[in-house]
Design a protein around this motif. Structure first.
Motif, mmCIF file in Angstrom:
data_model
loop_
_atom_site.group_PDB
_atom_site.id
_atom_site.type_symbol
_atom_site.label_atom_id
_atom_site.label_comp_id
_atom_site.label_asym_id
_atom_site.label_seq_id
_atom_site.Cartn_x
_atom_site.Cartn_y
_atom_site.Cartn_z
ATOM 1 N N ARG A 24 13.710 90.420 21.873
ATOM 2 C CA ARG A 24 12.768 91.002 22.890
ATOM 3 C C ARG A 24 11.135 90.550 22.323
ATOM 4 O O ARG A 24 10.219 90.874 23.520
ATOM 5 N N GLU A 25 11.922 90.256 20.940
ATOM 6 C CA GLU A 25 9.612 90.653 20.792
ATOM 7 C C GLU A 25 9.485 88.283 20.768
ATOM 8 O O GLU A 25 8.807 88.359 20.406
ATOM 9 N N LEU A 26 10.912 87.607 21.194
ATOM 10 C CA LEU A 26 10.073 86.352 20.806
ATOM 11 C C LEU A 26 9.340 85.754 22.137
ATOM 12 O O LEU A 26 9.071 86.058 23.230
ATOM 13 N N LYS A 27 8.498 85.056 21.767
ATOM 14 C CA LYS A 27 6.935 85.599 22.541
ATOM 15 C C LYS A 27 6.904 84.129 23.731
ATOM 16 O O LYS A 27 6.100 83.229 24.248
ATOM 17 N N ASP A 28 8.359 82.740 22.991
ATOM 18 C CA ASP A 28 8.589 81.739 23.686
ATOM 19 C C ASP A 28 9.273 82.440 25.533
ATOM 20 O O ASP A 28 10.514 81.972 25.304
ATOM 21 N N PHE A 29 8.270 82.461 25.604
ATOM 22 C CA PHE A 29 8.648 82.833 26.904
ATOM 23 C C PHE A 29 10.109 81.944 28.183
ATOM 24 O O PHE A 29 10.678 82.454 28.816
ATOM 25 N N GLY A 30 9.193 80.761 27.786
ATOM 26 C CA GLY A 30 10.403 79.618 28.472
ATOM 27 C C GLY A 30 11.562 80.099 28.077
ATOM 28 O O GLY A 30 12.677 79.495 28.925
ATOM 29 N N ILE A 78 20.814 75.568 19.902
ATOM 30 C CA ILE A 78 19.430 74.858 20.401
ATOM 31 C C ILE A 78 18.748 76.271 19.386
ATOM 32 O O ILE A 78 17.226 75.733 18.940
ATOM 33 N N GLY A 79 18.021 77.823 19.696
ATOM 34 C CA GLY A 79 17.968 78.789 19.268
ATOM 35 C C GLY A 79 18.679 78.575 17.932
ATOM 36 O O GLY A 79 17.109 78.990 17.134
ATOM 37 N N ILE A 80 19.369 78.645 17.069
ATOM 38 C CA ILE A 80 19.845 78.401 15.933
ATOM 39 C C ILE A 80 18.858 77.321 15.292
ATOM 40 O O ILE A 80 17.988 77.218 14.000
ATOM 41 N N THR A 81 18.667 76.053 15.599
ATOM 42 C CA THR A 81 18.414 74.854 15.199
ATOM 43 C C THR A 81 17.021 74.527 15.223
ATOM 44 O O THR A 81 16.242 74.300 14.062
ATOM 45 N N ILE A 82 15.812 75.601 16.106
ATOM 46 C CA ILE A 82 14.700 76.175 16.431
ATOM 47 C C ILE A 82 13.714 76.922 15.363
ATOM 48 O O ILE A 82 12.769 77.592 15.559
ATOM 49 N N GLY A 83 15.179 77.174 14.813
ATOM 50 C CA GLY A 83 14.720 79.035 14.403
ATOM 51 C C GLY A 83 13.970 79.971 14.945
ATOM 52 O O GLY A 83 13.890 81.403 14.395
ATOM 53 N N TYR A 84 14.567 79.669 16.050
ATOM 54 C CA TYR A 84 15.092 81.768 17.321
ATOM 55 C C TYR A 84 14.984 82.348 16.361
ATOM 56 O O TYR A 84 15.562 83.613 17.599
ATOM 57 N N ILE A 85 16.723 81.528 16.118
ATOM 58 C CA ILE A 85 18.177 82.770 16.409
ATOM 59 C C ILE A 85 18.546 82.756 14.896
ATOM 60 O O ILE A 85 18.619 81.608 14.232
ATOM 61 N N PRO A 86 18.303 83.811 14.475
ATOM 62 C CA PRO A 86 19.040 83.872 12.871
ATOM 63 C C PRO A 86 20.281 82.780 13.249
ATOM 64 O O PRO A 86 21.517 83.486 13.818
ATOM 65 N N GLU A 87 21.065 82.051 12.426
ATOM 66 C CA GLU A 87 21.620 81.543 12.207
ATOM 67 C C GLU A 87 23.215 82.251 11.729
ATOM 68 O O GLU A 87 24.345 82.138 12.824
#
Length: 113
Positions: A24-30, A78-87
């Protein structure tokens, strides 16, 4: 077959809701748009396919849902790797998408028989 009674559809809906809530709070809208769209596509294609009149139509949409599930799994990695999603959350999503894929292919097999 009533898609609302299918466990695979229920699980696809649940993971989609969880993804929306988690990001919800993620700023990378793409990235957020892509992963939420792929998660929506899984459940949406299951429901669309299951109301089609022929088994071949149903199977076609289940394969599309499975492709979206693979896309979602890739985005989780990918989200895990770039730190957007907790592992731990991302790994849970990866496991869930693998199980959903297996369920989809089981449903395809059932429809073919």
């Amino acid at each position: 077959m009533d898609f609302e009674k299918l466990e695979v559809w229920k699980r696809a809906c649940r993971i989609s809701v969880e993804i929306y809530q988690t990001l919800r709070e993620l700023k990378d809208f793409g990235f957020k748009d892509q992963i939420t769209r792929s998660s929506l596509s899984v459940a949406s294609n299951i429901s669309e396919g299951m109301v089609r009149p022929t088994a071949n139509d149903k199977i076609r949409f289940l394969h599309i849902a499975n492709g979206s599930c693979a896309e979602l799994r890739t985005q989780a990695y990918i989200g895990i790797t770039i730190g957007y999603i907790p592992e731990d959350v991302g790994r849970k999503w990866v496991r869930e998408t693998k199980e959903i894929s297996a369920m989809l292919m089981g449903l395809v097999k059932k429809l073919r028989d």
